[in-house]
Scaffold this motif. Sequence first.
Motif, mmCIF file in Angstrom:
data_model
loop_
_atom_site.group_PDB
_atom_site.id
_atom_site.type_symbol
_atom_site.label_atom_id
_atom_site.label_comp_id
_atom_site.label_asym_id
_atom_site.label_seq_id
_atom_site.Cartn_x
_atom_site.Cartn_y
_atom_site.Cartn_z
ATOM 1 N N ILE A 67 49.878 55.596 19.211
ATOM 2 C CA ILE A 67 49.651 56.704 18.451
ATOM 3 C C ILE A 67 49.073 58.011 19.081
ATOM 4 O O ILE A 67 49.374 59.017 18.796
ATOM 5 C CB ILE A 67 48.804 56.137 17.157
ATOM 6 C CG1 ILE A 67 49.151 57.354 16.081
ATOM 7 C CG2 ILE A 67 47.492 56.045 17.291
ATOM 8 C CD1 ILE A 67 48.612 56.817 14.729
ATOM 9 N N THR A 68 48.367 57.603 20.249
ATOM 10 C CA THR A 68 47.713 58.734 20.812
ATOM 11 C C THR A 68 48.748 59.606 21.599
ATOM 12 O O THR A 68 48.516 60.692 22.217
ATOM 13 C CB THR A 68 46.660 58.172 21.854
ATOM 14 O OG1 THR A 68 46.991 57.222 22.594
ATOM 15 C CG2 THR A 68 45.387 57.780 21.041
ATOM 16 N N ILE A 73 46.925 65.842 24.182
ATOM 17 C CA ILE A 73 45.765 66.515 24.589
ATOM 18 C C ILE A 73 44.840 65.593 25.275
ATOM 19 O O ILE A 73 44.151 64.860 24.271
ATOM 20 C CB ILE A 73 45.222 67.206 23.076
ATOM 21 C CG1 ILE A 73 46.296 68.255 22.612
ATOM 22 C CG2 ILE A 73 44.120 68.301 23.540
ATOM 23 C CD1 ILE A 73 45.708 68.810 21.113
ATOM 24 N N PRO A 74 44.488 65.731 26.398
ATOM 25 C CA PRO A 74 43.272 64.838 26.988
ATOM 26 C C PRO A 74 42.047 64.999 25.956
ATOM 27 O O PRO A 74 41.264 63.798 26.024
ATOM 28 C CB PRO A 74 43.058 65.529 28.392
ATOM 29 C CG PRO A 74 44.404 66.315 28.488
ATOM 30 C CD PRO A 74 44.898 66.957 27.313
ATOM 31 N N VAL A 80 39.350 59.998 20.776
ATOM 32 C CA VAL A 80 39.837 58.820 20.052
ATOM 33 C C VAL A 80 39.190 57.614 20.918
ATOM 34 O O VAL A 80 38.402 56.610 20.248
ATOM 35 C CB VAL A 80 41.315 58.700 20.241
ATOM 36 C CG1 VAL A 80 41.786 57.127 19.815
ATOM 37 C CG2 VAL A 80 41.841 59.675 19.113
ATOM 38 N N SER A 81 38.919 57.837 22.210
ATOM 39 C CA SER A 81 38.473 56.676 22.831
ATOM 40 C C SER A 81 36.844 56.439 22.622
ATOM 41 O O SER A 81 36.231 55.455 22.334
ATOM 42 C CB SER A 81 38.414 56.718 24.398
ATOM 43 O OG SER A 81 40.106 57.026 24.782
ATOM 44 N N HIS A 82 36.197 57.675 22.335
ATOM 45 C CA HIS A 82 34.876 57.346 22.079
ATOM 46 C C HIS A 82 34.513 56.928 20.810
ATOM 47 O O HIS A 82 33.536 56.067 20.380
ATOM 48 C CB HIS A 82 34.133 58.824 21.944
ATOM 49 C CG HIS A 82 32.550 59.160 21.822
ATOM 50 N ND1 HIS A 82 31.736 59.057 22.796
ATOM 51 C CD2 HIS A 82 32.139 59.278 20.615
ATOM 52 C CE1 HIS A 82 30.626 59.089 22.050
ATOM 53 N NE2 HIS A 82 30.676 59.013 20.970
ATOM 54 N N ALA A 83 35.379 57.321 19.722
ATOM 55 C CA ALA A 83 35.181 56.741 18.325
ATOM 56 C C ALA A 83 35.492 55.263 18.448
ATOM 57 O O ALA A 83 34.707 54.479 17.634
ATOM 58 C CB ALA A 83 36.471 57.303 17.203
ATOM 59 N N LEU A 84 36.553 54.799 19.140
ATOM 60 C CA LEU A 84 36.528 53.434 19.086
ATOM 61 C C LEU A 84 35.555 52.582 19.769
ATOM 62 O O LEU A 84 35.382 51.370 19.633
ATOM 63 C CB LEU A 84 37.868 53.033 20.130
ATOM 64 C CG LEU A 84 39.175 53.650 19.758
ATOM 65 C CD1 LEU A 84 40.379 53.223 20.588
ATOM 66 C CD2 LEU A 84 39.485 52.903 18.254
ATOM 67 N N TYR A 268 47.527 74.829 16.536
ATOM 68 C CA TYR A 268 48.072 73.813 16.438
ATOM 69 C C TYR A 268 48.285 72.956 17.660
ATOM 70 O O TYR A 268 48.956 73.884 18.537
ATOM 71 C CB TYR A 268 49.269 73.677 15.484
ATOM 72 C CG TYR A 268 49.038 73.598 13.884
ATOM 73 C CD1 TYR A 268 47.578 73.019 13.276
ATOM 74 C CD2 TYR A 268 49.258 74.604 13.109
ATOM 75 C CE1 TYR A 268 47.333 73.186 12.075
ATOM 76 C CE2 TYR A 268 49.145 74.667 11.657
ATOM 77 C CZ TYR A 268 48.308 73.724 11.335
ATOM 78 O OH TYR A 268 47.860 74.110 9.751
ATOM 79 N N PRO A 269 48.237 71.964 17.869
ATOM 80 C CA PRO A 269 48.883 71.323 19.205
ATOM 81 C C PRO A 269 50.330 70.828 18.899
ATOM 82 O O PRO A 269 50.617 70.757 17.699
ATOM 83 C CB PRO A 269 47.794 70.043 19.430
ATOM 84 C CG PRO A 269 47.529 69.559 17.854
ATOM 85 C CD PRO A 269 47.134 71.052 17.527
#
Length: 465
Positions: A67-68, A73-74, A80-84, A268-269
């Motif tokens: 999904i990423t 966008i880096p 997202v990685s931090h949230a996980l 927006y990206p």
Amino acid sequence: MVLRSLQNRPLKLSSLCRMSVIGLVVSGLLGCSTTSRPSFDQLAQDAKTNYQTWSEVQQDALLANEITELVAIPELTQLVSHALSQNPGLQQTAIAVKIAYQQQGLTNSARLPQVSAGLTSENSEDNEISYKSDVTVSWELDLWQKLSDEVSAAEMDLAASSVNYQAAKDLLAANVMRSWLKINLQQQIIQIEEQRLESQEANELFILERYRSGLGDLEGLDTARTNSETTRSTLESFREDLTRERRTLALQLGYNANNKLIPISASYPEVIQPLASLPEQDLGRRPDLQAAYFTILAQQYRTDIAYKSLLPSISLTGSLTEIASNPSDALFGGSAWKLLSSITAPLFQGGKLRVDIEIAKLTTEKDYWAYQETLLTAVNEVDNALSNENSIKRQQQHLENAFDSAKRSSANYQVKYRQGLVNILDLLSVQQQAFDIQTQLVTAQYNRLANRIDLGLALGLGVSS
């Protein structure tokens, strides 16, 4: 019922044979009643094959595995990685999976022999001390695979917990991406409202200039000021919405929103549209469907366990015992040993075992219908997301055309007002319409991008395991 107890000699093979024959006869009778049971796991697998194509045809869709990949966008991928790794709710789910893994190990230990040892001392009436050592080994023979079924059921529970954890990770990643886009939206709306306010303030000044030049009156000034104050109030509301969205994102990331401001651009990206393939393949990736399937398998094992509770159980117990006047002899002396075998079978329990069987069968059927509900929901989510993509695309095209026309109309009315051909109310109305359409346009763009994230989630796209 204890069949035989032996001391200092091996258990006779004929005894075990008689036990086995009894058990085989009973299991044969039970087999007649269990062969007619429906295989709900196979029915669940077959249900997915009923969907051959999706309801909508895609255009400009690209293949994605995670999904990423939808938003390249880096800095967002890093969030997202931090949230996980830091989201408190997700970490609780991860620990719950670890607990389930340990519980599965407890279930597996029941198949192994149990060994216990002890050393006790005792004072007699003449003050002599005696020591007693004993070692006991017990083992329940798993002739009917009942213990194996309990282990298999625990393994399916663990598998369901694992895919539920994966579903929680996927949902968290999607929520972080939606929050990112929602902050983009709020910032763009604030920019539009600031432009609206700037235009309204310019109108106020122009009305005053016309009045001072003797070219007009002040009748429209109150109307212009009313619009300006209303816009200022709306701006305050939108700014609070933006602050709230930043707090939501910080909560998802495990941040303290007051200590760290996450920089996000006001544009927006690019969000690609994920490609939908065959329904059976897409649905097979969804963790919620996998969890529902594992639940069916676990309950089918428990139904087998309920049936096998009618069968006799066979256990072997061996013990070594030594009594001596000192601990050394008690531990290492010539111990006497005995071996005990037993077979027990339920005779009368008031119909409890049969009721347990019926409850297990009904629970399996209930889990099957829960799977069917999850499957229908999954198909509905994909169809809705595909349909929304096409619908919002058409809405966006219409709004873009309307915004182009509104900008031209606003410019024309601005010229006509300066020439005295239209009044201030007409100009304010046309300007208001242009800014409203611009807000609708950026909202439609957000809805389309967020819908693509929803589509990716519906298709089973997630984050790395």
